[in-house]
Each structure stands twice: as structure tokens, then as C-alpha cells.
Design a protein around this motif. Structure first.
Motif, PDB file in Angstrom:
ATOM      1  N   PHE A 149       0.792  -1.237   0.000  1.00 18.34           N
ATOM      2  CA  PHE A 149       0.000   0.000   0.000  1.00 18.34           C
ATOM      3  C   PHE A 149       0.822   1.283   0.000  1.00 18.34           C
ATOM      4  CE2 PHE A 149      -2.744  -3.191   2.097  1.00 18.34           C
ATOM      5  CZ  PHE A 149      -3.829  -3.140   1.240  1.00 18.34           C
ATOM      6  N   LEU A 150       1.671   1.479   1.023  1.00 17.20           N
ATOM      7  CA  LEU A 150       2.247   2.795   1.255  1.00 17.20           C
ATOM      8  C   LEU A 150       3.183   3.258   0.150  1.00 17.20           C
ATOM      9  CD1 LEU A 150       3.383   4.261   4.609  1.00 17.20           C
ATOM     10  CD2 LEU A 150       4.904   4.462   2.659  1.00 17.20           C
ATOM     11  N   VAL A 151       4.119   2.419  -0.251  1.00 19.75           N
ATOM     12  CA  VAL A 151       5.080   2.839  -1.265  1.00 19.75           C
ATOM     13  C   VAL A 151       4.411   3.099  -2.621  1.00 19.75           C
ATOM     14  CG1 VAL A 151       7.136   2.150  -2.571  1.00 19.75           C
ATOM     15  CG2 VAL A 151       7.033   1.765  -0.090  1.00 19.75           C
ATOM     16  N   PRO A 152       3.515   2.207  -3.095  1.00 24.73           N
ATOM     17  CA  PRO A 152       2.819   2.538  -4.347  1.00 24.73           C
ATOM     18  C   PRO A 152       2.012   3.833  -4.255  1.00 24.73           C
ATOM     19  CG  PRO A 152       2.500   0.225  -3.780  1.00 24.73           C
ATOM     20  CD  PRO A 152       3.164   0.865  -2.604  1.00 24.73           C
ATOM     21  N   THR A 153       1.427   4.097  -3.081  1.00 28.14           N
ATOM     22  CA  THR A 153       0.643   5.327  -2.910  1.00 28.14           C
ATOM     23  C   THR A 153       1.540   6.552  -2.981  1.00 28.14           C
ATOM     24  OG1 THR A 153      -1.040   4.195  -1.595  1.00 28.14           O
ATOM     25  CG2 THR A 153      -0.886   6.587  -1.352  1.00 28.14           C
ATOM     26  N   GLN A 154       2.692   6.494  -2.314  1.00 27.50           N
ATOM     27  CA  GLN A 154       3.617   7.621  -2.395  1.00 27.50           C
ATOM     28  C   GLN A 154       4.108   7.821  -3.827  1.00 27.50           C
ATOM     29  OE1 GLN A 154       4.726   9.879   0.107  1.00 27.50           O
ATOM     30  NE2 GLN A 154       2.909   9.023   1.062  1.00 27.50           N
ATOM     31  N   ALA A 155       4.361   6.726  -4.538  1.00 30.49           N
ATOM     32  CA  ALA A 155       4.805   6.846  -5.941  1.00 30.49           C
ATOM     33  C   ALA A 155       3.720   7.503  -6.788  1.00 30.49           C
ATOM     34  CB  ALA A 155       5.160   5.464  -6.487  1.00 30.49           C
ATOM     35  N   ALA A 156       2.462   7.117  -6.561  1.00 33.60           N
ATOM     36  CA  ALA A 156       1.351   7.716  -7.314  1.00 33.60           C
ATOM     37  C   ALA A 156       1.238   9.208  -7.016  1.00 33.60           C
ATOM     38  CB  ALA A 156       0.042   7.000  -6.988  1.00 33.60           C
ATOM     39  N   LEU A 157       1.431   9.581  -5.759  1.00 32.48           N
ATOM     40  CA  LEU A 157       1.354  10.994  -5.385  1.00 32.48           C
ATOM     41  C   LEU A 157       2.461  11.803  -6.044  1.00 32.48           C
ATOM     42  CD1 LEU A 157       0.450  10.526  -1.632  1.00 32.48           C
ATOM     43  CD2 LEU A 157      -0.941  11.753  -3.296  1.00 32.48           C
ATOM     44  N   TYR A 158       3.666  11.245  -6.077  1.00 34.28           N
ATOM     45  CA  TYR A 158       4.767  11.944  -6.742  1.00 34.28           C
ATOM     46  C   TYR A 158       4.460  12.134  -8.229  1.00 34.28           C
ATOM     47  CZ  TYR A 158       7.732  11.269  -2.606  1.00 34.28           C
ATOM     48  OH  TYR A 158       8.255  11.304  -1.343  1.00 34.28           O
ATOM     49  N   LEU A 159       3.931  11.094  -8.864  1.00 27.39           N
ATOM     50  CA  LEU A 159       3.607  11.190 -10.287  1.00 27.39           C
ATOM     51  C   LEU A 159       2.491  12.210 -10.531  1.00 27.39           C
ATOM     52  CD1 LEU A 159       3.760   7.421 -11.308  1.00 27.39           C
ATOM     53  CD2 LEU A 159       5.198   9.263 -12.215  1.00 27.39           C
ATOM     54  N   HIS A 160       1.484  12.207  -9.657  1.00 29.92           N
ATOM     55  CA  HIS A 160       0.417  13.186  -9.822  1.00 29.92           C
ATOM     56  C   HIS A 160       0.957  14.604  -9.655  1.00 29.92           C
ATOM     57  CE1 HIS A 160      -3.030  15.722  -8.592  1.00 29.92           C
ATOM     58  NE2 HIS A 160      -3.651  15.027  -9.522  1.00 29.92           N
ATOM     59  N   SER A 161       1.764  14.817  -8.629  1.00 32.53           N
ATOM     60  CA  SER A 161       2.322  16.142  -8.381  1.00 32.53           C
ATOM     61  C   SER A 161       3.224  16.579  -9.537  1.00 32.53           C
ATOM     62  CB  SER A 161       3.107  16.137  -7.068  1.00 32.53           C
ATOM     63  OG  SER A 161       3.653  17.405  -6.790  1.00 32.53           O
ATOM     64  N   ASP A 162       4.025  15.647 -10.069  1.00 32.85           N
ATOM     65  CA  ASP A 162       4.947  15.976 -11.160  1.00 32.85           C
ATOM     66  C   ASP A 162       4.213  16.391 -12.432  1.00 32.85           C
ATOM     67  OD1 ASP A 162       7.086  15.459  -9.549  1.00 32.85           O
ATOM     68  OD2 ASP A 162       7.503  13.468 -10.364  1.00 32.85           O
ATOM     69  N   HIS A 163       3.036  15.781 -12.676  1.00 30.26           N
ATOM     70  CA  HIS A 163       2.291  16.050 -13.908  1.00 30.26           C
ATOM     71  C   HIS A 163       1.189  17.090 -13.720  1.00 30.26           C
ATOM     72  CE1 HIS A 163       4.181  12.188 -14.961  1.00 30.26           C
ATOM     73  NE2 HIS A 163       4.070  12.589 -16.207  1.00 30.26           N
ATOM     74  N   ALA A 164       0.988  17.556 -12.485  1.00 27.71           N
ATOM     75  CA  ALA A 164      -0.143  18.438 -12.197  1.00 27.71           C
ATOM     76  C   ALA A 164       0.004  19.789 -12.893  1.00 27.71           C
ATOM     77  CB  ALA A 164      -0.281  18.640 -10.694  1.00 27.71           C
ATOM     78  N   LYS A 165      -1.119  20.289 -13.366  1.00 31.20           N
ATOM     79  CA  LYS A 165      -1.217  21.657 -13.866  1.00 31.20           C
ATOM     80  C   LYS A 165      -1.999  22.459 -12.833  1.00 31.20           C
ATOM     81  CE  LYS A 165      -0.910  20.311 -18.720  1.00 31.20           C
ATOM     82  NZ  LYS A 165      -1.621  20.260 -20.045  1.00 31.20           N
ATOM     83  N   SER A 166      -3.320  22.374 -12.870  1.00 30.12           N
ATOM     84  CA  SER A 166      -4.118  23.044 -11.839  1.00 30.12           C
ATOM     85  C   SER A 166      -4.429  22.119 -10.669  1.00 30.12           C
ATOM     86  CB  SER A 166      -5.425  23.555 -12.446  1.00 30.12           C
ATOM     87  OG  SER A 166      -6.232  22.472 -12.895  1.00 30.12           O
ATOM     88  N   GLY A 167      -4.243  20.812 -10.833  1.00 27.29           N
ATOM     89  CA  GLY A 167      -4.585  19.845  -9.797  1.00 27.29           C
ATOM     90  C   GLY A 167      -3.688  19.937  -8.576  1.00 27.29           C
ATOM     91  N   ARG A 168      -4.298  19.851  -7.405  1.00 30.14           N
ATOM     92  CA  ARG A 168      -3.553  19.854  -6.143  1.00 30.14           C
ATOM     93  C   ARG A 168      -3.315  18.414  -5.686  1.00 30.14           C
ATOM     94  NH1 ARG A 168      -7.947  23.183  -5.923  1.00 30.14           N
ATOM     95  NH2 ARG A 168      -7.542  25.422  -5.940  1.00 30.14           N
ATOM     96  N   THR A 169      -2.249  18.204  -4.924  1.00 25.40           N
ATOM     97  CA  THR A 169      -1.881  16.858  -4.474  1.00 25.40           C
ATOM     98  C   THR A 169      -1.767  16.829  -2.954  1.00 25.40           C
ATOM     99  OG1 THR A 169      -0.540  16.662  -6.493  1.00 25.40           O
ATOM    100  CG2 THR A 169      -0.265  14.955  -4.799  1.00 25.40           C
ATOM    101  N   TYR A 170      -2.501  15.916  -2.325  1.00 20.44           N
ATOM    102  CA  TYR A 170      -2.455  15.762  -0.869  1.00 20.44           C
ATOM    103  C   TYR A 170      -2.129  14.310  -0.517  1.00 20.44           C
ATOM    104  CZ  TYR A 170      -4.995  20.222  -0.408  1.00 20.44           C
ATOM    105  OH  TYR A 170      -5.389  21.534  -0.456  1.00 20.44           O
ATOM    106  N   SER A 171      -1.397  14.158   0.579  1.00 19.98           N
ATOM    107  CA  SER A 171      -1.096  12.834   1.126  1.00 19.98           C
ATOM    108  C   SER A 171      -1.616  12.773   2.552  1.00 19.98           C
ATOM    109  CB  SER A 171       0.419  12.605   1.118  1.00 19.98           C
ATOM    110  OG  SER A 171       0.762  11.393   1.757  1.00 19.98           O
ATOM    111  N   TYR A 172      -2.029  11.576   2.984  1.00 19.15           N
ATOM    112  CA  TYR A 172      -2.479  11.451   4.385  1.00 19.15           C
ATOM    113  C   TYR A 172      -2.073  10.109   4.959  1.00 19.15           C
ATOM    114  CZ  TYR A 172      -6.297   8.176   3.365  1.00 19.15           C
ATOM    115  OH  TYR A 172      -7.014   7.057   3.003  1.00 19.15           O
TER     116      TYR A 172
END
Length: 549
Positions: A410-433
Motif C-alpha cells: 500500500f504505502l510505497v505505491p501510494t507515495q509513488a502515485a502521489l509523486y507522479l500526480h504532483s509531477d504532472h499536475a497543472k491546476s490539480g492539487r496533491t495531498y497525502s495522508y
């Protein structure tokens, strides 16, 4: 004095009833639907619609198609059967093939609501189990949307999608490309976008959220080009598309196993035969092997899952994050999400009277690292035991196993997904919890944190709807989680002020990209687990991949 107070309450209730706002019968693309309306507090009401079809009864191993509609007014007051699936003992099936229905909760005040944010929930269950209403005890359904809708002033939608063999079997080619459950989810989201305005919703402000396989499904939905323009925000709880169980890399092999079990050929006639075969038989043939051990962990047995079909998922998930560039995204995990899997692999973890041998940690390290070979397995073992010392306690050994499975699954794939979302984001915001409210299961060890799915009862406000089963602290956690999720759905932001209002939130930590929004530094360090995320994503990934025969 008490008599006068009683009069005031009676008058208030009478006035509230007289001013009750209700949608009544609502027009949808299929026809009129009539739900039910009831009071949920002083001048607060709820319109609830259960069992609205969002697609026709699906063809077997086929994409969903629009519902042909109905005459008159459809009575939408009861949940429909969940999609056909194995029962909990995997000895029989429950549900129906005719299962593509959704449920809607609409909060009302003194006037009928308009332009409300919409939150669409996708349930988990390993792509094998689940339903839009969730588990039920004495008519108390887990995924009842009332508390979220009422407390957050949002419309809540839940729905069914196909699971198991009928939802995710794939021949690996055009005969049965798979992902039927994902197509069902897309059909439900599309229906909501087209129809929710008539229920008082804002079609351009749809947030999808889900847990486990539902969390991974949320991620798949925002990555798929099929949903462009339909989704504004998304929340993945304990599951993303990068999880090792989220994609089936060899669907043909598993489809042939099912075909052999039901007496179908494995050549070009396989899919036609499977479509003719009794659906209960096909569903039972998709059973999961629950016999697991440290050297054969259960996570490797979850084969019925989405596939890279070149259509709904045109490429590997990590290459599709540009499609979510303008979608606000929250993703996170429970701090001991892997516990439920670890106890299947190594049952002694929950038994205080039985020690867990160190050899189990080594065997699990090698098994989880099988895609990169035995050298990677040794490296994994060394990484997780580096601080053990010469004589680790039994508690340390057991907790290490839970941490390892939590990180890998769970945790490592989730962090990887968050990094990818943040890296590709234009107007989208990225949060982790990170959610770490301790499990309420009395049989678990005292060191136990939040197990897989422990967050759901708080997101859906069960401490309010069943107060005798919870302490006041649990109601605080539920209050804040509902506030975070619904504030995010309304604005794309987390209510930062509320993050500092209670010590209860030592069990819930949020981050925005690399900016810490919570004062509990220890929790933040635990959430990020930077060293171990680096190990899995960089060191482990540097080992050559094992070529399977």
C-alpha cells in the motif's frame, strides 16, 4: 418550565415538517424516479433514492450499455442486489447479473438544494467482493451516505459494479478484453454527470472516492482518457493503480485456468464457451487460493484485477498521469494496512502466546521481492532488520512483518502515485495522508494501529449513526474526516484551520506536496517513511527484473 419546553419543541417539529424541502419525483434520462424523504434534524431533511439503474442488465463479459428506460414512475426506495460474487466462505455465490444500480443521498434545508458538490463512492473488496450498500448489520449499512451528505452538505452516490470472474476475467485479446468492472464504474460516473443536476447536484464538481480496490479504481478512473471532463476531484484510500495487486500482468493464463475448471476449451472458442456457461459456475471458478504462508504471501494470489487493455487503460498506469493533471487528488493509507494480509501469511502475529520466528521475516522478504530475484530479497530483509540488534523482541519481529507488507502492498505505491500526480499536475492539487486511529478489534495486539478498512467507519460517520458502539473520541475523528473529505469536494482544499483544533488528529496526518499541514512531526516522519520509500522505488527497482517462463 418543562411543559413549556415541550411545547416549543413540538411547535418547532411541526414547523419543520411543514417547511420540509423534498425533490419528489425526479426526471432522469431513463424516466421518473421516486425516492423517500425524511427528517435528519431541525430543519434538515434527506432525500434518498435507492436502486436507480444506470445501465442495462449487462451482457456476460461485455461492456455496459445504456438502460432502455421505463414507463411511469420508478419506485427507488430499496437497495438492489449486489453484482454476482462469491460468498464470504467462497462456497457459493450471492447477488445477480442484473446489478447495475446506484443510490443517491441529497441533503435539504428549508428549500430544495441546488448546485451541491457530488461525491461518488467506489467500494473495495479485492475486485472480488462488495456492493454499493456495503456490509449490513441489523439494517445498518456501512456505505449509507446520510452522515456525509448531512454533515458535509454534499450529494453522495454509491453504486454496484461487476467483480470477480464476471467483472475482470480477460482473455488478453479482443474476444474478452476485460475491465468490465471499470467500465461499469465509468458508466455510473457518466450517468451521474448527465443526470445529477436534476437532483440538485453540480455536474462539474464531481469527486470520486474509494477504498482498497475502490481506491485503486479511483486512480484508474482519473488516469483513463474515457473520463476526461467528468471528474473534478478524487480520493484514494488504501489503494492506487500502482499497487502490486492492482494490475493482472498475465490475464490469459488465469482465464484458461477458469475455462478448464468449468469444462471450456482454451483455444479460440474459450470466450464463447464461458459466455454460455452458467454464471454461478464461472464465478465459483474464480475463487482465490487463501492458503498462504510467509514464502507464498496472499497478495500474489489476487489475479482477477484490471488489465492494460489498450482501451480503457491505453498504457501502463505510471504513463497516464498526464490525464489527471487538472484533477485535485488525495491519496493515503492506514498505518498498518498490511496487517490483514500479514495475519493470513503468518497467523502467529495476532497470538501473544506464540512467537514469530525470524525465519518468517526472511522468507517473506524473499517472497515479496520475487520479481527482482533472491539478491533483492536479501536486500529487503537487511533493510527492514537494520535496526533490530542481535536479539529483537517478538513484538519487533511481528511489527516488522506488518510494516513490510504495509509498505509493499500500500504505502510505497501510494507515495509513488502521489509523486507522479504532483509531477504532472497543472491546476490539480496533491495531498497525502496517514490514518492511524488504533484498531478497535479486541483480539489484536496492543501495538496495533489502523488496519485495512478501519477508516471506512469514520468516513461514513458510524460513530454518529451507531453511537453506543463508540467513544466520544471516535466521534471527533469521524467529524474531522467527514469535514476534510467534504471540504475538499467543495473547494479542492483541506480546511487547514481544523487541522489544529484537536489532539485527536495525532491519528490523522495530512500533507500538501512537500508541505506539512500538521504539527505532529513524528506522525509525518512515519507517514513519509522516506528511507523505505527510497529503498523500494530506487534500490529495489535497480535489481534486474526476473524473466518469468
Amino acid at each position: 418550565m418543562m411543559a413549556m419546553l415541550g411545547v416549543f419543541i413540538s411547535v418547532a417539529l411541526i414547523l419543520g415538517t411543514a417547511n420540509a424541502a423534498s425533490l419528489g419525483a425526479v426526471y432522469t434520462e431513463g424516466g421518473m424516479v421516486q425516492g423517500e424523504s425524511y427528517s435528519v434534524g431541525l430543519f434538515r431533511y434527506m432525500d434518498v433514492f435507492k436502486g436507480i439503474p444506470f445501465a442495462a442488465p449487462p451482457g456476460r463479459l461485455e461492456k455496459p450499455v445504456p438502460h432502455p428506460g421505463w414507463d411511469g414512475v420508478l419506485k427507488a426506495t430499496d437497495y438492489r442486489k449486489r453484482c454476482m460474487q462469491l460468498n464470504l466462505l467462497a462456497t457459493d455465490v450471492v447477488g445477480s447479473e442484473d446489478c447495475l444500480y446506484l443510490n443517491i443521498w441529497v441533503p435539504q434545508g428549508r428549500s430544495v438544494s441546488t448546485n451541491l458538490p457530488v461525491m461518488v463512492f467506489i467500494y473495495g473488496g479485492g475486485f472480488l467482493l462488495g456492493g454499493g450498500q456495503g456490509a449490513n448489520f441489523l439494517n445498518n449499512y456501512l456505505y449509507d451516505g446520510q452522515e456525509i451528505a448531512d454533515r458535509g452538505n454534499v450529494i453522495v452516490v454509491t453504486f454496484n459494479y461487476r467483480v470477480g470472474s464476471l467483472g475482470f476475467l480477460s482473455s488478453g485479446d479482443a474476444d474478452a478484453p476485460g475491465n468490465y468492472g471499470l467500465w461499469d464504474q465509468h458508466a455510473a460516473i457518466s450517468w451521474v454527470h448527465r443526470n445529477i443536476r436534476n437532483f440538485g447536484g453540480w455536474p462539474d464538481n464531481i469527486t470520486i472516492f474509494g477504498e482498497s480496490a475502490g481506491g485503486a479504481s479511483v486512480n484508474f478512473q482519473i488516469l483513463s482518457p474515457k473520463n476526461m471532463g467528468l471528474i473534478r476531484r478524487a480520493i484514494s484510500q488504501s489503494g492506487v493503480a500502482l499497487c502490486p495487486w492492482a494490475v493482472n500482468r498475465n490475464p490469459r493464463q488465469y482465464a484458461e485456468e477458469i475455462a478448464r475448471k468449468v469444462g471450456c476449451p482454451t483455444d479460440s472458442g474459450m470466450v464463447a464457451c464461458l459466455r454460455r456457461t452458467d454464471p454461478k459456475t464461472v464465478t465459483l471458478a474464480g475463487n482465490v487460493n487463501f492458503s498462504a504462508s510467509a514464502s507464498h504471501p496472499i497478495v500474489h494470489n489476487l489475479a482477477l484485477s484490471p488489465v492494460i487493455d489498450g482501451d480503457f487503460l491505453p498504457g501502463e498506469p505510471e504513463t497516464l498521469f498526464r490525464n489527471a493533471a487538472d484533477i485535485d487528488y488525495i491519496a493515503g493509507v492506514n498505518d498498518m494496512d498490511g496487517h490483514i494480509f500479514a495475519t493470513l501469511d503468518i497467523p502467529s502475529i495476532n497470538n501473544a502466546l506464540v512467537s514469530t520466528p525470524v525465519e518468517d521475516v526472511r522468507a517473506l522478504s524473499i517472497a515479496l521481492s520475487e520479481s527482482r530475484g533472491p539478491d533483492a530479497g536479501v536486500a529487503t530483509y537487511e533493510e527492514y532488520t537494520v535496526n533490530w540488534g542481535s536479539k529483537p523482541s517478538d513484538k519487533v519481529v511481528k511489527k516488522t512483518i506488518v510494516d513490510m507488507e504495509t509498505d509493499y502492498i500500500f504505502l510505497v505505491p501510494t507515495q509513488a502515485a502521489l509523486y507522479l500526480h504532483s509531477d504532472h499536475a497543472k491546476s490539480g492539487r496533491t495531498y497525502s495522508y496517514l490514518f492511524s486511529e488504533p484498531s478497535r478489534m479486541p483480539i489484536f495486539p496492543l501495538w496495533m494501529g489502523a488496519d485495512h478498512a478501519d477508516d471506512l467507519q469514520f468516513v461514513f460517520g458510524k460513530p454518529f449513526s451507531t453511537p453506543l458502539g463508540y467513544f466520544p473520541r471516535h466521534r471527533d475523528v469521524a467529524k474531522y474526516m467527514i469535514s476534510y473529505w467534504t471540504n475538499f469536494a467543495q473547494t479542492g482544499y483541506i480546511n487547514i484551520k481544523m487541522l489544529y483544533n484537536t489532539t485527536v488528529l495525532k491519528y490523522f496526518t495530512l500533507c500538501r506536496n512537500n508541505y506539512i499541514l500538521h504539527y505532529n512531526v513524528d506522525s509525518v516522519k512515519q507517514m513519509l517513511r522516506t528511507r523505505l520509500v527510497y529503498y523500494w522505488t530506487t534500490v529495489f527497482a535497480s535489481f534486474p527484473a526476473v524473466q518469468k517462463s
